[in-house]
Structure formats: C-alpha cells, structure tokens
Write an enzyme that holds these catalytic residues in place. Structure first.
Site, PDB file in Angstrom:
ATOM      1  N   HIS A 496     -26.187  -9.973  -8.779  1.00 44.11           N
ATOM      2  CA  HIS A 496     -26.180  -8.619  -8.216  1.00 44.11           C
ATOM      3  C   HIS A 496     -24.750  -8.039  -8.190  1.00 44.11           C
ATOM      4  O   HIS A 496     -24.489  -6.970  -8.722  1.00 44.11           O
ATOM      5  CB  HIS A 496     -26.764  -8.679  -6.799  1.00 44.11           C
ATOM      6  CG  HIS A 496     -26.759  -7.367  -6.067  1.00 44.11           C
ATOM      7  ND1 HIS A 496     -27.901  -6.651  -5.836  1.00 44.11           N
ATOM      8  CD2 HIS A 496     -25.756  -6.642  -5.502  1.00 44.11           C
ATOM      9  CE1 HIS A 496     -27.609  -5.543  -5.181  1.00 44.11           C
ATOM     10  NE2 HIS A 496     -26.302  -5.525  -4.949  1.00 44.11           N
ATOM     11  N   GLU A 497     -23.852  -8.775  -7.571  1.00 43.63           N
ATOM     12  CA  GLU A 497     -22.481  -8.263  -7.430  1.00 43.63           C
ATOM     13  C   GLU A 497     -21.816  -8.109  -8.790  1.00 43.63           C
ATOM     14  O   GLU A 497     -21.022  -7.194  -9.013  1.00 43.63           O
ATOM     15  CB  GLU A 497     -21.650  -9.161  -6.508  1.00 43.63           C
ATOM     16  CG  GLU A 497     -22.144  -9.198  -5.055  1.00 43.63           C
ATOM     17  CD  GLU A 497     -22.355  -7.818  -4.429  1.00 43.63           C
ATOM     18  OE1 GLU A 497     -21.662  -6.867  -4.819  1.00 43.63           O
ATOM     19  OE2 GLU A 497     -23.261  -7.707  -3.561  1.00 43.63           O
ATOM     20  N   HIS A 500     -22.664  -4.761 -10.208  1.00 44.97           N
ATOM     21  CA  HIS A 500     -21.763  -3.709  -9.711  1.00 44.97           C
ATOM     22  C   HIS A 500     -20.436  -3.765 -10.468  1.00 44.97           C
ATOM     23  O   HIS A 500     -19.862  -2.740 -10.819  1.00 44.97           O
ATOM     24  CB  HIS A 500     -21.450  -3.920  -8.226  1.00 44.97           C
ATOM     25  CG  HIS A 500     -22.554  -3.508  -7.293  1.00 44.97           C
ATOM     26  ND1 HIS A 500     -23.142  -2.272  -7.339  1.00 44.97           N
ATOM     27  CD2 HIS A 500     -23.147  -4.174  -6.260  1.00 44.97           C
ATOM     28  CE1 HIS A 500     -24.063  -2.191  -6.370  1.00 44.97           C
ATOM     29  NE2 HIS A 500     -24.085  -3.330  -5.714  1.00 44.97           N
ATOM     30  N   HIS A 503     -20.544  -2.124 -13.750  1.00 47.19           N
ATOM     31  CA  HIS A 503     -20.560  -0.665 -13.585  1.00 47.19           C
ATOM     32  C   HIS A 503     -19.116  -0.138 -13.518  1.00 47.19           C
ATOM     33  O   HIS A 503     -18.791   0.889 -14.090  1.00 47.19           O
ATOM     34  CB  HIS A 503     -21.316  -0.331 -12.298  1.00 47.19           C
ATOM     35  CG  HIS A 503     -21.876   1.061 -12.236  1.00 47.19           C
ATOM     36  ND1 HIS A 503     -22.471   1.555 -11.106  1.00 47.19           N
ATOM     37  CD2 HIS A 503     -21.921   2.070 -13.129  1.00 47.19           C
ATOM     38  CE1 HIS A 503     -22.870   2.797 -11.327  1.00 47.19           C
ATOM     39  NE2 HIS A 503     -22.551   3.133 -12.543  1.00 47.19           N
TER      40      HIS A 503
HETATM   41 ZN    ZN Z   1     -25.308  -3.912  -4.088  1.00 43.97          ZN
END
Ligand code: ZN
Length: 704
Positions: A496-497, A500, A503
């Site tokens: 998940h991290e 990010h 991104h």
């Molecule tokens: Zn998040």
C-alpha cells in the site's frame, strides 16, 4: 551626559555588529541556507542540527514574504506568469526546511523537535494567513482568474490557476477585515490543538507497558513473540522479564495468542483509552474544542458545517454522497460481523468457557477459528514473508508493470541507521528519484504507516526537480536470530505505502502544487490500494514469498488457504472501519459551534448505526489522529471510496492479465504521472473508459 550617550551608542554598535557576525556564522553553518551538496541533493541529515530549524523557518518566511511583496508591487498588469507561476515558485527555503522538519517530527522526533514545532506552528499559521488574506495579492489572482478563458492556458495551467484562486477564497480572501481577523485566530488555535493532540497520543502510546514477571503469563504465545517481548523488556530496564507495548507489532500478536484473558483485557483497554485517562495527556477537551472551532470556521466561510467545506474539493463533493456510500455498505457488513460474532461465541461455548465474547476476545478467537476453519494461522505464514523478500517483491511488481528498476545506495545520509535508501531508474537507465524506507517501530516514531516527500517532482521553467520520497511503517522487527518476518496484513501495508510512493516518484507534472499525491483525499488512496491486489495474487506470491531459512517458495496449499480465507473476518474489519468513518462524518456535520461531551457524542453516534459491543470503532475520538491531528477530517471515508475505484481499476488487469503492458501504461500515463493536473474523474475515465462501478468492491468484500 553627551559622553555617556556616545558611549552607549558605541556599545550598541559593537553589540549590533557582533550579533550580525554571529548571525552570519550561524547562517554559514546552517545547511538549509546553502545547497545540500549531497548525492541527488537529499537532505544532509548528518549535518542538520536541532538549532538549525528555527532560523531556517524564520528566514524562509521572510524570503517568501519578500517574494510575495514583489508580486504585489509589480507595476505590470497581472498575468499568469508574473502572478500565478511566480507564487508557485516562491518559498523554496521554507519548503525545504518544512519538508525535513515535518518528516522527522513524525518518523524520528524528540523533545527538542516537539518544542520547536510548538514555536513554529503559530508562525506558519500566521504566514499562511498573511498570504491568503493579502488583499493586493488576491486582487491580482482574481484579475488573472477572471480572464482565464482568454489566456490560452494549457489544461495544467488552468488547473493551477483554478486551485490557487480557490485556495484564496477558501482561505477567507472575500471576508470582511473583522471576519478575517477572527479566522486568523481560529487557524492559529487549530494548528496548536492538532499539534498537542498528536503529541499526547505519542506519549500515551509510549507510556503503557504490560510487564510479565513469570513465564506462566506467556501461555499461548509463539516463541518469536516471546523473544521479542524479552528484547523489549531489556530495552526498557526490565531485563529477565517480558514487556508488551501498545505498538501494533507487540500488541496484536498478544491479542491473537495470549491465553490470559485478563491480560488481553488489560492491554486492549489501555489501547482504547489512549487520550482518555483524565490526565494531562487527555484529548477529550481538544476534540471538543477542535470540532467547535471547525464549525465556526466553516460558518465564517459560508458553509453549514466543516464536512461541506472539506468535501467540496473532493470527488464526493457533498456529505450526502459520503453517507450514501457508507450506508450502502453498512447493513451487509454489520450482518456479516454479527454472524462472525456468533461463530466466535460458539467456539467459546464449545471450549466449555462460560463468558460472553468481548472486544478483547475477538482477535484471539478469530485466530483460533481461522486455524480451525482453514488450517491457517499467522505463525505458519510469517516465515514466508521476510521483510526484505516482500520489499524486493513489490519492487519486482513495479518493474514488471512499468519497467523501472531499484538499486540500494549505501553511502547516503540518513536520520536513523534503520533507514534504507534506493534509487529508481527507468528501463533506459535514466534517473527517476530516491526512495527512503524506514520500517520498524521505535519510541521516536508515531504509530501507523505513511508516505511523504522530502522533495516533490516538478519541472517549472524547464528545470527538472527529481522527487525524494519516503515510506515509514511500524512493522515487526527482527527478533533473536530471526530476520523481520511480517504478518500478511503488514505485507499488504508495505504494498500500500509503496503504491503512494510510486504516485510521488512517477509524477510528471510541471508544478509542485499539482505534483504526485497532491490530489483529493478520496482519490489519493487509489494508487496505494490498487497495489495491495498484487500482493495476494498467487502468481506474484510465488515470486516473493520464500521461506526465510530454506528459500522454498510458499507451497500451493498455503496459497489456497490464504485465498479461501480471504473473506474471513471481513465483517469485523469493514464494520470497525465504517464505524470510524461514520463517527468522523458525524463530528463534522455538526452545524453549531458548541463544546460537547465527547464520550456521549461518540456513544450516540455509534448507537445510531447499531455498532455491536463486541466490536470497538477502529479509532475512538481521543486517539483518532487521522481526523484530529492529520489531514483526514471528514475524509476517513476516503479509503472505502477509493476502494470502489481500486477494485474497479484492478478489474482492468484481471480482464487482461496481471502485468498487461497496455493497461499498466494506461494506469501510469493517466493516473500515476498526472497527479492533480486534472479532475480525478476525468483521469479515471481516461484510464478505464468509464466511471467506476461498485460491483467489483462488493464482490471482493463478499458483500454482494
Ligand atoms: Zn494510504
């Protein structure tokens, strides 16, 4: 008489020149005042000292003030370049010091840094207001905004103009001077309350320890957990005993395995009472005050409540739309959670135990039930999830999707020895950016997991600025002679991290303000949550989930069990999450600024939706950091909102293949690279060809 005056003047001059000199020396030594002169221009952590921050903040504020003054006093008519772009390129020093400082106050703080943040918060709040409430500046911005159709701007420039203009309006630029003065007061107070809230939680989190004196207190716990607890005891001056803390990697295994029900209750209650102990770290008054001030601010700006103010700039747009989604999911999720509770109670009864299931029993019996139903437990999985293997696994996924490569660089300045640094490159070898990873808990780090940037990507004026991004987590540490072995939940968080981080790293925007994760809250979780999907795919598991001792690939039988059990306990997880989202919305749809009894308000809010007593809302108000000391007020719903997007988006890969190059390129070009340069829904539709449907999410969660 004259002589005395002359003498005094002389003394003053000497003192003045002395203080100028010492200022100069301080400036020379302060790394923020010159080029960093490090590889890739990363912060020189080894040279930055606590005493450097405040002067850099102050100087940074003065510099930006001058830059703003120059924009306002420009005798030429306002243009996009001399006003909007000029603002965008102002405040370089302030950004530089702010990025380092706030990353460290989250990841590696100390009393000195906390003291500085209290001094800095009002300065920054004032500085921000000085810009947003600068009438001359707003006049120029408005002038540009009013002729935007005629300016022939690119879509990205249009977006920057739109965003800048709205920031002024939302910052109070249209208010009367009296109301502006009030707004300043509120902003300053809110900044300090948020700071104090976070500080209290950090202290509460570190203050509690469950000390186990005798071996019999450890019954049920796996060997690795016991070793970890012995090490924690040693660090905390309890050598020869065992210590459990409220840090997740310590507390969760205890709740999962300890047969000592009264100790489970003790640690669980300590966790859910953080910030609610009626001591000097109590957060209830802060919550109440914060909520009241937010209503007052919203009203000043012409909104009925804080949620309306916040949601206007999100995909959701209005509170009704958030409630609609939450309600749609709540009923089916609650029904499943109730079924789960019944199953757990049956298990308790079967054991011949004569008690009613309580919240501190849930983890323990869920773990047992999982074992009974699927012959699967956390202990059996962990050996396949050595931290380094998982990390390399996510790197490999990114490589297959986007062709990018990762190389560890060891000669980089770091703020803690546990940090590792990687360089990302395109397939052709060109530099993309730098990624820091900092994975283990410590007292100087706040709880949770997050991504942040030390430097955002941009290329204003044709000058390429490469991103420097960080992932900070609180994962299980190495214990004894074993490396860090993660739970599957931690594996998912790591993916998940990292999503990010991508991104931020793959961002390809002209302006800093629109770069990377500078998107609305309910869109920002799309790139992160979509990555979680790959973590659980059998094809991917086989590449990274290898036994830490034998190197053996995770057996098919374990993968099957993992797959079969993927809906297990989902009622619980969805309900505790949704309850927190409702609570957040309830706090922030209040229309009257008055102080409330926090516990009563929370109880009423949760009773209204019918939350069952066996499940505690994921965050109770006094430690709901996301909404009282983070950027998620009226935004905690964002995770489920973005889940609609990520489930629908991942279907695009499932319809083709997991690493389909066309789909991956479309995701990179239309979502990851574009940051906030266009409306999220426009970007999404360009990637997917249509608006997202909720079906994929319902199916994935087993709620259909
Ligand atoms: Zn998040």
């Amino acid at each position: 008489m004259n002589k005395i005056i002359l003498f005094l003047v002389f003394v003053c001059l000497v003192l003045l020149s002395y203080s100028n000199q010492s200022d100069e020396i301080a400036t020379k030594k302060n790394p923020f005042f010159s080029e960093f002169n490090t590889p890739f221009n990363v912060p020189p952590f080894n040279k930055i000292k606590e005493e450097h921050y405040l002067p850099a903040f102050k100087q940074g504020i003065i510099q930006q003030q001058k830059e703003i003054e120059a924009i306002v006093n420009n005798s030429n008519a306002p243009t996009f370049e001399n006003t909007i772009e000029a603002m965008e390129s102002s405040g370089i020093l302030l950004t530089k010091v702010r990025n380092v400082f706030y990353n460290l106050t989250s990841a590696h703080t100390n009393d000195e840094l906390q003291k500085i943040s209290k001094k800095v918060a009002p300065l920054l709040s004032k500085h921000n207001d000085d810009i947003k409430l600068n009438a001359g500046l707003f006049k120029r911005v408005k002038a540009v905004y009013n002729q935007k159709e005629k300016l022939g701007l690119s879509s990205e420039q249009n977006r920057l103009l739109e965003k800048t203009y709205k920031e002024f309006v939302r910052g109070g630029a249209n208010l009367s001077p009296e109301k502006q003065a009030k707004l300043r007061e509120i902003n300053k107070e809110l900044a300090l309350l948020s700071l104090k809230f976070g500080e209290n939680i950090l202290k509460e989190n570190n203050a509690f320890e469950l000390v186990i004196e005798k071996e019999e207190g450890l019954v049920g716990l796996p060997q690795s957990v016991i070793i970890g607890a012995a090490e924690a005891a040693k660090e905390r001056d309890h050598e020869g005993k065992w210590v459990f803390t409220l840090h997740k990697p310590s507390m969760i295994p205890f709740l999962q395995y300890s047969e000592k029900r009264e100790l489970r209750e003790k640690i669980f209650k300590a966790y859910i009472n953080r910030g609610n102990n009626n001591n000097q770290l109590d957060n209830k008054a802060i919550v109440s005050k914060t909520v009241a001030l937010r209503v007052e601010k919203a009203n000043l700006l012409g909104y009925n409540n804080h949620a309306e103010f916040v949601l206007e700039k999100n995909m959701a747009k209005k509170p009704e739309n958030v409630y609609k989604l939450l309600n749609q999911l709540w009923k089916p999720a609650l029904a499943i959670a109730k079924k789960e509770a019944t199953e757990l109670q049956t298990m308790i009864n079967k054991e011949g135990k004569n008690f009613k299931l309580e919240a501190w029993d849930w983890w323990y019996y869920a773990e047992k039930l999982k074992k009974a139903k699927y012959d699967l437990d956390d202990k059996a999985l962990r050996p396949y999830f050595k931290l380094e293997n998982v990390r390399d696994g996510v790197f490999a996924v990114a490589n297959k999707l986007y062709g990018i490569t990762f190389e560890e660089i060891t000669n980089m300045p770091k703020y803690h020895q546990e940090v590792k640094v990687f360089e990302l490159k395109e397939a052709d070898g060109s530099h993309i950016g730098i990624l820091y990873v900092d994975y283990f808990p410590r007292a100087s780090k706040r709880g949770g997991a997050w991504m942040n940037s030390y430097r955002k990507q941009s290329k204003q004026g044709g000058q390429e600025v490469f991103p420097v991004i960080t992932n900070v987590c609180n994962f299980s540490k190495p214990t004894g002679d074993k490396p860090a072995l993660l739970s599957f939940e931690e594996v998912t968080t790591l993916f998940h991290e990292f999503g990010h981080a991508l991104h931020g790293l793959l961002s390809n925007s002209t302006y800093r303000k629109l770069s990377g994760t500078s998107v609305s809250r309910d869109f920002v979780e799309l790139p992160s949550q979509i990555m979680e999907n790959w973590a659980a795919e059998p094809e991917v598991l086989k590449t990274y989930a290898r036994h830490f001792e034998t190197g053996e690939v995770i057996p098919q039988s374990l993968i099957d069990k993992l797959k079969k059990s993927s809906h297990f306990n989902q009622g619980f997880a969805t309900v505790e999450y949704l309850a927190a989202s409702f609570l957040d919305m309830d706090w922030h749809t209040l229309t009257e600024a008055k102080e409330l009894d926090v516990e009563k308000f929370e109880t009423d809010s949760l009773n209204k939706i019918g939350l069952i007593p066996e499940i505690v809302v994921r965050y109770k108000s006094p430690y709901f950091r996301h909404i009282f000391s983070g950027g998620y007020s009226s935004g905690y719903y964002s995770y489920i909102w973005a889940e609609v997007l990520d489930a629908d988006a991942f279907d695009a890969f499932k319809e083709t293949s997991l690493f389909d190059q066309k789909t991956a390129q479309a995701f990179r070009k239309n979502i990851l690279e574009r940051g906030g340069t266009e409306e999220p829904m426009t970007l999404y539709k360009r990637f997917r060809g249509a608006e997202p449907k909720i079906d994929a999410l319902l199916k994935r969660k087993g709620l259909n």
